[in-house]
Design an enzyme around this catalytic site. Sequence first.
Site, PDB file in Angstrom:
ATOM      1  N   HIS A  53      -6.287  -3.475   0.061  1.00  0.00           N
ATOM      2  CA  HIS A  53      -5.226  -2.702   0.699  1.00  0.00           C
ATOM      3  C   HIS A  53      -5.717  -1.670   1.796  1.00  0.00           C
ATOM      4  O   HIS A  53      -5.130  -1.394   2.705  1.00  0.00           O
ATOM      5  CB  HIS A  53      -4.196  -2.249  -0.334  1.00  0.00           C
ATOM      6  CG  HIS A  53      -2.697  -1.915   0.190  1.00  0.00           C
ATOM      7  ND1 HIS A  53      -2.095  -2.690   0.893  1.00  0.00           N
ATOM      8  CD2 HIS A  53      -2.068  -0.702   0.158  1.00  0.00           C
ATOM      9  CE1 HIS A  53      -0.940  -2.108   1.376  1.00  0.00           C
ATOM     10  NE2 HIS A  53      -1.011  -0.780   0.638  1.00  0.00           N
ATOM     11  N   SER A 111       0.926   0.167   5.006  1.00  0.00           N
ATOM     12  CA  SER A 111       1.752  -0.430   3.715  1.00  0.00           C
ATOM     13  C   SER A 111       3.344  -0.237   4.049  1.00  0.00           C
ATOM     14  O   SER A 111       3.805  -0.940   4.971  1.00  0.00           O
ATOM     15  CB  SER A 111       1.185   0.333   2.701  1.00  0.00           C
ATOM     16  OG  SER A 111       1.791   0.002   1.587  1.00  0.00           O
ATOM     17  N   ASP A 162      -6.128  -8.178  -0.182  1.00  0.00           N
ATOM     18  CA  ASP A 162      -5.044  -7.010  -0.580  1.00  0.00           C
ATOM     19  C   ASP A 162      -4.800  -7.250  -2.012  1.00  0.00           C
ATOM     20  O   ASP A 162      -4.359  -8.460  -2.295  1.00  0.00           O
ATOM     21  CB  ASP A 162      -3.912  -7.235   0.257  1.00  0.00           C
ATOM     22  CG  ASP A 162      -2.958  -6.026   0.604  1.00  0.00           C
ATOM     23  OD1 ASP A 162      -2.957  -5.455  -0.659  1.00  0.00           O
ATOM     24  OD2 ASP A 162      -2.345  -5.564   1.375  1.00  0.00           O
TER      25      ASP A 162
END
Length: 807
Positions: free
Chosen positions: A780, A673, A746
Amino acid sequence: MKKIYRIGLSIACFCFLAMGLAQAQQALTYQTPPKEIADLVNASPTPSVSFSRSGEFMMVLERSGNPSIEDLAQPELRLAGIRINPATNGPSRSGSFENVVIKNTRSGEERRINGLPENPRLGSFSLSNDEKFIALTNTTNTGIALWVVDLSTMEAKQLTQESVNGVGGVDMSWTPDNKIVYRAINPRRGNLPQAPLAPSGPTVQETSGNAAPSRTYQDLLTNAHDEDVFEYFMNSQLMILDLNGNATPVANPGLISNMNLSPDGKYIRINYVKKPFSYLVPVSAFPYDVEIWDIQGKKITTIAEIPLAEVRPTGFDAVSTGKRAISWRADKPATLVWVEAQDGGDGRVKMEDREIVYMQDAPFNSTPVVLAKIGYRFGGISWSDDNFALLSERWSATRQQRVSLINPSKPGQKGTVIIERSSDDIYNDPGSPVFTTNDFGRSVLLRKGDDVFMTSEGGSPQGSMPYLSAYNVKTKTERILWRSQAPFYERVTKVLNADATEFITLKESTDIQPNYWLVNTRRRIAPRQITQFAHPFESIKGINKQLVKYKRKDGLDLSAIVYTPEGYDPATDGPLPVVMWAYPREYKSAAVAAQVRGSQYTFTRLSWGSPIYWVTQGYAIMDQTEMPIVGEGDDEPNDFFLEQLVANAEAAIDYIASTGIGDRNRIGVGGHSYGAFMTANLLSHSDLFAAGIARSGAYNRTLTPFGFQYEQRTIWEAPEVYSNMSPFMHANKVKTPILLIHGEADNNSGTFPIQSERYYNALKGHGATTRLVFLPHESHGYAAKESILHTLWEQHEWLEKYVKNRQ
């Protein structure tokens, strides 16, 4: 564990599938990393624990391992920011438990529940107020049913058909007479809307000229058919259910997003979502009405009509106008509390009384009472009784936090500030209040006179040393009652008595699996272990772990956790290849940024995304490598992002090389991330590393123009910052091999899969050595066992080729 020493620089003989042609698109089956890594991934998960409100017993929740890719591949609808399994009318990506054991916290006696469903997928556990029953859900392939466990007989039985509406989360509450109010599928909602063969017209959005900045959300509605399908699955009816399975409808059906019983069980607060829906924001920003109904099903009043929240000011301290945070006061039978911004929701407006907190008693027809006026944003209230409550405020721009003692019996009277600090300052954090349960079954402060019992992480230059304290609201000082001691990391999880002399802790150390202990400081008897969870990672039990400290070139103190293989000695074995893993954080104070975070005594637990796996392959690991970005006073941290980021990395490399542990020429860097964003920037603006691994990142900040992470300015306010911080804009500078991995599904704001796709194309177009891996059905965070093993295989092959065996 076998000792692993330095491996020579000659290239090892392994088959590096699918990496021969940098620009080829290749079909590839799921791969598995080396056995030492795969075995760690496949270790049995440790049970979770949930305590009863009294603390008399705990629920030991046993869960299975990671789901399969077949589980993730089930049909999924992505509507209004929610992911729905259409077969179950519930969430498409939720964990579950396969068994529950009731364990007495003092005697350690275990009792197993009889009659649970076959192949259970249990969740949403809820204790009745008298703690005689547990309500829970069981999910099958066709729906969600409500079950109950009688704790006197330890028998479970199914109460409903698969009628629970789990879209947006399961909602259920116990009444004082042991009935359950829950959100069911509206039995009269009709049939699922079918998609038209051809659209009836174009999809149109329009603005009237008001500024409406919004974040880059995923999974939004896109057309009229999406709206119809969203309405269908959200359509709910509240039911009151007795323990014989008899259900009675209460209140109007509708698009119910949330409901909550008053402490006395006589009223229900219900949030009804309504049109117009939005294609720019998720359901949490849709318009809704807040209604109060009594338990017999009579509507009492509409407390608020909340408009669509597409239009709001920018900045992290911006909020919506009108009533918000509407909740029940925990220490009263039926008193509503809410807050209203006085500055139009715009944090840039300067005013003393920025927010007003109101109260209103049942039957909700009197003029609301002003409880308090505050200068920051409302953070919540911890209730005790009519003379004592703690009101929290916060201000994100300056990281300020304030806690005041207020007297609810004297509404409008100015409170006494008892805590004011930077929310980032972990050395001076007195912690969070301990709660007990009142006669309504609600959580209220555990206190003794002017002393409020608190638990703190106990940040210190030696790392975290959690403690239990009595915080005096008059003297604003704390008296530490108990504290974790090296070489353990131990924290209080449940206080069992009124004077906080008996409590349960969760105790662990580097190679000691976390387990629960019963501690009694009054009797001064030895603590007693009450769970016996086994060590899941025996193969790495002997690895070395240490908290290390070093300085950045500007003098800022930094730290990291370093892992090395069992038996490794740099003096005799020489330097190792290094995997450095990090996640940047922004600060408004250099002194606070320099504080040590974490503890060297925490149990070495491996999650799916951990870099620690590679200690089994002869690497040194620098984990939790501090990457602070500091902007003091009027300076914004991101104005100095690149130079400070590189300086952080230089300091970490200098340290690990100076100790003889790390080979300066064989260091890989990685992150997930914002850590992926960090990795790409480090490879764009330095030549410090041998290779990089970037998972599920955002690389082009023009795609997040109204702010990102800790950046609250828009791209039009700070275009240079957005451009300078975007790795996409500097793809031509990357000469270091970089592996990009991204979940195809995601759902995180800003990290659209297209971020990795476009960044890969930019890198490829400038001749960089790069590889892009898209994981089907993954969000994610990665969930399927096949995806996790394959991700680790990709990372392993990349590290072996470009770091360990770098030419």
